[in-house]
Design an enzyme around this catalytic site. Sequence first.
Site, PDB file in Angstrom:
ATOM      1  N   LYS A  48       0.818  -1.215   0.000  1.00 27.35           N
ATOM      2  CA  LYS A  48       0.000   0.000   0.000  1.00 27.35           C
ATOM      3  C   LYS A  48       0.851   1.264   0.000  1.00 27.35           C
ATOM      4  O   LYS A  48       0.336   2.352  -0.251  1.00 27.35           O
ATOM      5  CB  LYS A  48      -0.986   0.001   1.163  1.00 27.35           C
ATOM      6  CG  LYS A  48      -0.413   0.041   2.555  1.00 27.35           C
ATOM      7  CD  LYS A  48      -1.578   0.055   3.553  1.00 27.35           C
ATOM      8  CE  LYS A  48      -1.109   0.125   4.986  1.00 27.35           C
ATOM      9  NZ  LYS A  48      -2.226   0.160   5.933  1.00 27.35           N
ATOM     10  N   ARG A  57      11.457  -2.449   8.762  1.00 26.86           N
ATOM     11  CA  ARG A  57      12.417  -1.371   8.548  1.00 26.86           C
ATOM     12  C   ARG A  57      12.826  -0.703   9.858  1.00 26.86           C
ATOM     13  O   ARG A  57      13.929  -0.178   9.994  1.00 26.86           O
ATOM     14  CB  ARG A  57      11.798  -0.344   7.600  1.00 26.86           C
ATOM     15  CG  ARG A  57      12.689   0.841   7.266  1.00 26.86           C
ATOM     16  CD  ARG A  57      11.935   1.770   6.338  1.00 26.86           C
ATOM     17  NE  ARG A  57      12.619   3.040   6.164  1.00 26.86           N
ATOM     18  CZ  ARG A  57      12.076   4.087   5.565  1.00 26.86           C
ATOM     19  NH1 ARG A  57      10.857   4.004   5.085  1.00 26.86           N
ATOM     20  NH2 ARG A  57      12.743   5.212   5.448  1.00 26.86           N
ATOM     21  N   GLU A 126      19.198 -10.103  24.712  1.00 26.32           N
ATOM     22  CA  GLU A 126      18.041  -9.258  25.003  1.00 26.32           C
ATOM     23  C   GLU A 126      17.192  -9.894  26.092  1.00 26.32           C
ATOM     24  O   GLU A 126      17.485 -11.005  26.568  1.00 26.32           O
ATOM     25  CB  GLU A 126      17.217  -9.028  23.728  1.00 26.32           C
ATOM     26  CG  GLU A 126      17.955  -8.189  22.699  1.00 26.32           C
ATOM     27  CD  GLU A 126      17.111  -7.886  21.476  1.00 26.32           C
ATOM     28  OE1 GLU A 126      17.404  -6.885  20.812  1.00 26.32           O
ATOM     29  OE2 GLU A 126      16.171  -8.640  21.171  1.00 26.32           O
ATOM     30  N   ASP A 221      -4.578  -4.480   8.655  1.00 24.83           N
ATOM     31  CA  ASP A 221      -5.318  -4.833   7.446  1.00 24.83           C
ATOM     32  C   ASP A 221      -5.464  -6.340   7.258  1.00 24.83           C
ATOM     33  O   ASP A 221      -6.547  -6.835   6.956  1.00 24.83           O
ATOM     34  CB  ASP A 221      -4.626  -4.231   6.211  1.00 24.83           C
ATOM     35  CG  ASP A 221      -4.511  -2.722   6.284  1.00 24.83           C
ATOM     36  OD1 ASP A 221      -5.455  -2.075   6.763  1.00 24.83           O
ATOM     37  OD2 ASP A 221      -3.470  -2.184   5.869  1.00 24.83           O
ATOM     38  N   HIS A 242       6.062  -2.325  24.090  1.00 25.68           N
ATOM     39  CA  HIS A 242       7.503  -2.251  24.321  1.00 25.68           C
ATOM     40  C   HIS A 242       7.739  -1.323  25.504  1.00 25.68           C
ATOM     41  O   HIS A 242       7.174  -0.233  25.565  1.00 25.68           O
ATOM     42  CB  HIS A 242       8.242  -1.739  23.091  1.00 25.68           C
ATOM     43  CG  HIS A 242       9.698  -2.055  23.117  1.00 25.68           C
ATOM     44  ND1 HIS A 242      10.581  -1.401  23.951  1.00 25.68           N
ATOM     45  CD2 HIS A 242      10.429  -2.971  22.441  1.00 25.68           C
ATOM     46  CE1 HIS A 242      11.792  -1.908  23.778  1.00 25.68           C
ATOM     47  NE2 HIS A 242      11.733  -2.857  22.868  1.00 25.68           N
ATOM     48  N   ARG A 288       9.140  -8.611  28.509  1.00 29.65           N
ATOM     49  CA  ARG A 288       8.699  -7.253  28.189  1.00 29.65           C
ATOM     50  C   ARG A 288       7.437  -6.825  28.941  1.00 29.65           C
ATOM     51  O   ARG A 288       7.317  -5.670  29.350  1.00 29.65           O
ATOM     52  CB  ARG A 288       8.461  -7.128  26.685  1.00 29.65           C
ATOM     53  CG  ARG A 288       9.756  -7.031  25.897  1.00 29.65           C
ATOM     54  CD  ARG A 288       9.489  -6.943  24.408  1.00 29.65           C
ATOM     55  NE  ARG A 288      10.742  -6.732  23.689  1.00 29.65           N
ATOM     56  CZ  ARG A 288      10.848  -6.721  22.375  1.00 29.65           C
ATOM     57  NH1 ARG A 288       9.776  -6.904  21.625  1.00 29.65           N
ATOM     58  NH2 ARG A 288      12.013  -6.508  21.800  1.00 29.65           N
ATOM     59  N   HIS A 349       3.556  -2.210  20.520  1.00 29.35           N
ATOM     60  CA  HIS A 349       4.705  -2.623  19.711  1.00 29.35           C
ATOM     61  C   HIS A 349       4.423  -3.816  18.809  1.00 29.35           C
ATOM     62  O   HIS A 349       4.828  -3.821  17.653  1.00 29.35           O
ATOM     63  CB  HIS A 349       5.863  -2.958  20.650  1.00 29.35           C
ATOM     64  CG  HIS A 349       7.142  -3.304  19.969  1.00 29.35           C
ATOM     65  ND1 HIS A 349       7.787  -2.444  19.097  1.00 29.35           N
ATOM     66  CD2 HIS A 349       7.917  -4.427  20.017  1.00 29.35           C
ATOM     67  CE1 HIS A 349       8.899  -3.005  18.652  1.00 29.35           C
ATOM     68  NE2 HIS A 349       8.989  -4.215  19.177  1.00 29.35           N
ATOM     69  N   GLU A 373       4.056 -10.868  11.380  1.00 30.32           N
ATOM     70  CA  GLU A 373       3.270 -10.430  12.531  1.00 30.32           C
ATOM     71  C   GLU A 373       1.777 -10.630  12.350  1.00 30.32           C
ATOM     72  O   GLU A 373       1.045 -10.810  13.320  1.00 30.32           O
ATOM     73  CB  GLU A 373       3.560  -8.956  12.832  1.00 30.32           C
ATOM     74  CG  GLU A 373       2.934  -8.484  14.133  1.00 30.32           C
ATOM     75  CD  GLU A 373       3.323  -7.062  14.506  1.00 30.32           C
ATOM     76  OE1 GLU A 373       2.735  -6.543  15.473  1.00 30.32           O
ATOM     77  OE2 GLU A 373       4.201  -6.471  13.844  1.00 30.32           O
ATOM     78  N   ARG A 384       5.725 -12.452  23.071  1.00 30.90           N
ATOM     79  CA  ARG A 384       6.826 -12.770  22.152  1.00 30.90           C
ATOM     80  C   ARG A 384       8.188 -12.545  22.804  1.00 30.90           C
ATOM     81  O   ARG A 384       8.438 -11.511  23.408  1.00 30.90           O
ATOM     82  CB  ARG A 384       6.711 -11.888  20.906  1.00 30.90           C
ATOM     83  CG  ARG A 384       7.861 -12.047  19.932  1.00 30.90           C
ATOM     84  CD  ARG A 384       7.645 -11.206  18.695  1.00 30.90           C
ATOM     85  NE  ARG A 384       7.709  -9.774  18.967  1.00 30.90           N
ATOM     86  CZ  ARG A 384       8.814  -9.038  18.924  1.00 30.90           C
ATOM     87  NH1 ARG A 384       9.986  -9.620  18.659  1.00 30.90           N
ATOM     88  NH2 ARG A 384       8.778  -7.745  19.146  1.00 30.90           N
TER      89      ARG A 384
END
Length: 537
Positions: A48, A57, A126, A221, A242, A288, A349, A373, A384
């Site tokens: 889209k 990204r 992490e 979507d 997050h 988290r 998040h 996701e 997660r």
Amino acid sequence: MIPRYLVNFDVRDLPHVHTDVIVIGAGIAGLFTALKAAETKRVLMVTKKSLLDSNTRYAQGGIAAVISDEDSPAYHRQDTLIAGAGLCSSAAVDVLVHEGPSGVTDLIRMGTEFDMEDGRYALTQEGAHSQRRILHAQGDATGAEIVRALSEKAKQDSNIEVWDDHFVIDLITEGNECFGALVQKPDGQRIFVRANATVLCTGGAGQLYRYTTNPDIATGDGIAIAYRAGAHIRDVEFVQFHPTALCYPGAPRFLISEAVRGEGAVLRNINGERFMERYHPQLELAPRDIVARAIVSEMEATKSTFVYIDFTHESEETVKHRFPTIYEVCLSHGLDLASDWIPVAPAAHYMMGGVETDLYGETSVKRLFACGEVSSTGVHGANRLASNSLSEAIVFGRRIVERILDMPRTQELPEVKETERAAGNPIQPVVEKKLKLQKLMVRYAGLKRSAQGLQKGYDELKRHVSFFDSCLSKRQEFEFANLLICSLLTTEAALIREESRGGHYREDFPERDDLVWRKHTVFNRVNGITEGRNDDV
């Protein structure tokens, strides 16, 4: 209440385009799946915005895979199951931890350049990981590097056609089988794209909330499209907030990666007190959901809108080298990661739930797949584990292509049409409706929930359903329709689950209840709600 299709159409009257595989969305899931499928099939990617616009990204921390000799799939499996709080599918987790390393090898072969140290891949740790197993790129720009490499390769592949700035309105189905998608072009023209297989790689739904680390395209979507098409939607009450997003006047809710805490940063309240020892033995590297709620508790106790993350023990050189993107973004707002305590607060998040799939990414609708996701593979459970999302996308993207290769061609397309949509345009501007929805979700279905608040939020959201009776024609209108569906499903699922588990916390049911609630919440537009048992129980 929720229609099968958002617009009127008759397949016989639409222009037709044929391809082997439609990939809806980009990011690591869409790009990797498209590249794998293009080895033997013709692929049409529909985005889209563009190949470069996705949640991937913005992924900073990295990708989790067993690379080190000190690590093992058994350790990775255990960490994932613990974080998932009893709702992971052990079979799906086994697939992830055993096939993840070869998926990383594929990424490297496709041009991804991960950071190296002394001739080896640099690994970090992490939250809730017992080992250093997170590969990263350009310090804290892992997602951007993966998207760069894969998008360049996709553009060069003659078997991949890319349609940027196109919007998939709905999937065309008949007899619980997907035949393709109804797509709107930038000029408003609509096309039917027919394919042997359709893969949803549309990302998450962070825009359900006013404060999110996700870009503005993350409007749920794929979940909404799949729901309307009759697919099972599972566990959408589990939303990961997050713990550490930049919280500063004039700045976006920019992600301060968990890897910063993995490298030794600590959390302090506005009084300068380190507080995580009061909440969990793993301190800043606790799961988290625990860290996020601990931060909210400290904010409430100190009447503040943020806490601090303190990374000032490291040298400026180390900070700039390891986290160049975060350093530059903070500096652009007058904050120095190397010398200042950085104000942070939780932000939406990641959606742990989504479109339910099997171990090969196929949904309950034949020929319809989901990856990344948007999917609910069973890997993440109720919470997660950090950096498992990128691994999941490549592992299940490859499996989806394996299944597609074995599929027979579709049969003759039945006549499909929709004629029930009204002619009136939406009355209230969509931007106002979206902001109201986001505020409702923050207030009633955010980090802390209760029956009273969830019911009030759900009732207020239901007042918007008349929107579906309008004549929708613009991308923003379709996106709001999808957000509304996702918000209704998330709020109702959270209301049903009378316990606290992972990313779902009920103040009126603060304890985890494995006896009653170690099971999934599944929605289906035709069959309603089911409370399915956990696969592993």
